[in-house]
Write a protein that holds these residues in place. Structure first.
Motif, short mmCIF file in Angstrom:
data_model
loop_
_atom_site.label_atom_id
_atom_site.label_comp_id
_atom_site.label_asym_id
_atom_site.label_seq_id
_atom_site.Cartn_x
_atom_site.Cartn_y
_atom_site.Cartn_z
N LEU A 77 -10.57 -1.27 -0.96
CA LEU A 77 -10.75 -0.44 0.22
C LEU A 77 -9.62 -0.74 1.20
CD1 LEU A 77 -14.60 -0.84 0.67
CD2 LEU A 77 -13.41 1.34 0.43
N ASP A 78 -8.85 0.29 1.53
CA ASP A 78 -7.80 0.18 2.55
C ASP A 78 -8.43 0.61 3.86
OD1 ASP A 78 -5.65 0.48 4.26
OD2 ASP A 78 -4.76 2.16 3.15
N MET A 79 -9.12 -0.35 4.51
CA MET A 79 -9.79 -0.02 5.78
C MET A 79 -8.72 0.20 6.86
SD MET A 79 -12.89 0.12 4.79
CE MET A 79 -13.72 0.36 6.37
N GLY A 116 -2.92 -0.87 12.97
CA GLY A 116 -3.87 0.08 12.40
C GLY A 116 -4.30 -0.28 10.99
N LYS A 117 -3.46 -1.03 10.28
CA LYS A 117 -3.69 -1.22 8.85
C LYS A 117 -3.87 -2.68 8.42
CE LYS A 117 -3.22 2.86 6.67
NZ LYS A 117 -4.26 3.37 5.74
N ALA A 118 -3.27 -3.62 9.12
CA ALA A 118 -3.12 -4.98 8.57
C ALA A 118 -4.05 -6.00 9.23
CB ALA A 118 -1.67 -5.43 8.70
N HIS A 171 -12.61 4.58 6.01
CA HIS A 171 -12.57 4.03 4.65
C HIS A 171 -11.50 4.77 3.85
CE1 HIS A 171 -14.50 7.76 3.38
NE2 HIS A 171 -15.34 7.58 4.40
N GLU A 172 -10.81 4.04 2.97
CA GLU A 172 -9.92 4.65 1.98
C GLU A 172 -10.16 3.92 0.65
OE1 GLU A 172 -5.80 4.75 3.14
OE2 GLU A 172 -6.20 5.95 4.95
N ILE A 173 -10.81 4.59 -0.30
CA ILE A 173 -11.05 3.98 -1.61
C ILE A 173 -9.78 4.13 -2.46
CG2 ILE A 173 -12.05 6.09 -2.60
CD1 ILE A 173 -13.33 2.56 -3.36
N GLU A 174 -9.39 3.06 -3.16
CA GLU A 174 -8.11 3.11 -3.88
C GLU A 174 -8.17 2.33 -5.20
OE1 GLU A 174 -4.64 2.72 -1.46
OE2 GLU A 174 -5.65 3.61 0.29
N LEU A 175 -7.41 2.82 -6.18
CA LEU A 175 -7.11 2.04 -7.38
C LEU A 175 -6.02 1.04 -7.01
CD1 LEU A 175 -7.13 1.53 -10.49
CD2 LEU A 175 -5.38 3.33 -10.66
N CYS A 214 0.85 -1.19 0.00
CA CYS A 214 0.00 0.00 0.00
C CYS A 214 0.89 1.24 0.00
CB CYS A 214 -0.89 0.04 1.24
SG CYS A 214 -1.96 -1.39 1.45
N VAL A 215 0.46 2.25 -0.76
CA VAL A 215 1.16 3.53 -0.79
C VAL A 215 0.47 4.48 0.17
CG1 VAL A 215 1.94 5.44 -2.24
CG2 VAL A 215 1.61 3.16 -3.24
N GLY A 216 1.24 5.19 0.97
CA GLY A 216 0.69 6.22 1.85
C GLY A 216 0.72 7.57 1.15
N PHE A 273 5.60 3.26 1.79
CA PHE A 273 4.87 2.00 1.61
C PHE A 273 4.67 1.29 2.94
CE2 PHE A 273 7.16 2.85 -2.33
CZ PHE A 273 6.15 2.71 -3.26
N PHE A 274 3.55 0.57 3.01
CA PHE A 274 3.35 -0.41 4.09
C PHE A 274 2.70 -1.63 3.47
CE2 PHE A 274 -0.30 2.45 4.03
CZ PHE A 274 -1.39 1.60 4.09
N CYS A 275 2.56 -2.69 4.24
CA CYS A 275 2.02 -3.94 3.70
C CYS A 275 0.81 -4.39 4.51
CB CYS A 275 3.07 -5.05 3.76
SG CYS A 275 4.45 -4.81 2.63
MN MN Z 1 -4.44 3.83 1.87
#
Ligand code: MN
Length: 230
Positions: free
Chosen positions: A111-113, A132-134, A80-84, A28-30, A50-52
């Motif tokens: 979605l990067d919840m 927080g992310k994974a 919510h984070e909508i992403e390509l 994932c790109v921040g 970046f994170f994973c």
């Molecule tokens: Mn994101």
């Protein structure tokens, strides 16, 4: 020799195909949209980072259906984070920007919840972001549309609604770093391989969602994705 128990393989449907895309890694790109970088507290000029997420955080959601995603534990501020999302079909390292397109298998909407409260607490202490992310089910994903069908996606609307109310809207052309630049930069740090997914960053407008909310989002030329938090 045999496995002690069945090995896990995350997989995502490929639109228009009976085949599945086997997921290897999820990058994932921040902060890749200037307005979102600002709402996260930067001046908008930072390089992306970046994170994973683990591959099993991916939850495939079929178009025309509403995925049921469990509201995660240990947060009072789920965002919510909508992403390509770019799917890698050909591996490599130190990939030049002008050759990055040849490494793209296709695209999806993801979605990067994010457990924002945990992410910020970790960030402020200089700790890793995984909590927080994974987390489980943190990456709902539409089917992957092959590049042969979509062509290179470098513009087009990206949007998200919560309970029918628009929260995020921008255009892929507003990415600070294009998908090709992201692939090139990421491949300087990791050897990319077929099966890798790259969430390319979210526009401004991220907001808190709660149990019962329905999130619907999309990117022009791809599917809409819809989930309800249960
Ligand atoms: Mn994101």
């Amino acid at each position: 020799m045999s496995y002690a128990f069945p090995p896990f393989q995350a997989a995502v449907p490929i639109a228009g195909s009976e085949e599945l895309f086997p997921v290897r890694r999820v990058y994932c790109v921040g902060r890749n949209f200037a307005e979102h970088a600002r709402e996260m507290g930067s001046d908008g000029r930072e390089l992306p980072f970046f994170f994973c997420k683990p591959a099993d955080a991916i939850v495939p959601v079929a178009p025309g259906t509403t995925g049921r995603i469990a509201y995660p534990p240990k947060t009072d501020n789920l965002h919510h984070e909508i992403e390509l999302v770019a799917a890698i079909g050909k591996g490599g390292s130190n990939i030049p920007v002008d050759q990055a397109g040849a490494h793209i298998f296709g695209y999806a909407v993801g979605l990067d919840m994010t457990r924002r409260d945990l992410q910020f607490a970790l960030r402020d202490k200089g700790r890793p972001w995984e909590l927080g992310k994974a987390f489980d089910q943190s990456a709902p994903l539409s089917p992957i549309h092959p590049l042969s069908e979509t062509g290179v996606i470098d513009h087009g609307a990206i949007w998200l609604k919560v309970n029918g109310q628009e929260k995020q809207r921008s255009d892929i052309s507003n990415l600070i770093w294009s998908v090709a630049e992201v692939i090139s930069n990421l491949s300087e740090y990791f050897t990319l391989a077929p099966g890798d997914l790259i969430f390319t960053g979210t526009p401004a407008g991220v907001s808190k969602v709660i149990q019962g909310d329905t999130l619907t989002g999309g990117v022009d030329g791809l599917d809409e994705i819809s989930i309800t938090l249960v």
